[in-house]
Design a protein around this motif. Structure first.
Motif, short mmCIF file in Angstrom:
data_model
loop_
_atom_site.label_atom_id
_atom_site.label_comp_id
_atom_site.label_asym_id
_atom_site.label_seq_id
_atom_site.Cartn_x
_atom_site.Cartn_y
_atom_site.Cartn_z
N ALA A 10 -4.99 2.03 -24.86
CA ALA A 10 -4.63 2.31 -23.46
C ALA A 10 -4.57 3.82 -23.22
O ALA A 10 -4.99 4.30 -22.16
N ARG A 11 -4.10 4.57 -24.20
CA ARG A 11 -4.03 6.03 -24.05
C ARG A 11 -5.43 6.64 -23.96
O ARG A 11 -5.68 7.53 -23.15
N GLN A 12 -6.35 6.15 -24.80
CA GLN A 12 -7.72 6.65 -24.74
C GLN A 12 -8.37 6.33 -23.39
O GLN A 12 -9.10 7.16 -22.84
N THR A 16 -9.63 9.15 -20.72
CA THR A 16 -11.01 9.08 -20.20
C THR A 16 -11.00 9.01 -18.68
O THR A 16 -11.77 9.72 -18.00
N GLY A 17 -10.15 8.18 -18.11
CA GLY A 17 -10.05 8.09 -16.65
C GLY A 17 -9.58 9.39 -16.03
O GLY A 17 -10.10 9.82 -15.00
N GLY A 18 -8.60 10.04 -16.67
CA GLY A 18 -8.12 11.33 -16.16
C GLY A 18 -9.20 12.40 -16.20
O GLY A 18 -9.34 13.17 -15.24
N ALA A 19 -9.96 12.43 -17.29
CA ALA A 19 -11.05 13.41 -17.38
C ALA A 19 -12.10 13.14 -16.31
O ALA A 19 -12.65 14.07 -15.70
#
Length: 63
Positions: A10-12, A16-19
């Motif tokens: 979930a953190r990855q 990825t979504g934030g980037a």
């Protein structure tokens, strides 16, 4: 297509979504500033062209 040996955490996925979001925002800001600075750049170009044209006319008028 890529097949992962293990699913992303979930953190990855959040990173990825934030980037992706940050990249989209940077692209949008760049497009906005490019659009905003078009008119001043055109005015500078027109002024420079007029100055050069007058300089060339003055130089060749005296021949």
């Amino acid at each position: 297509m890529v097949v992962w040996s293990y699913p992303p955490t979930a953190r990855q996925m959040a990173v990825t979504g934030g980037a992706f979001v940050i990249g989209g925002l940077l692209f949008g800001v760049g497009a906005y500033f490019s659009f905003v600075n078009v008119a001043p750049g055109q005015e500078r170009l027109k002024s420079r062209r007029k100055t050069m044209r007058n300089c060339i006319k003055k130089r060749f008028r005296n021949l």
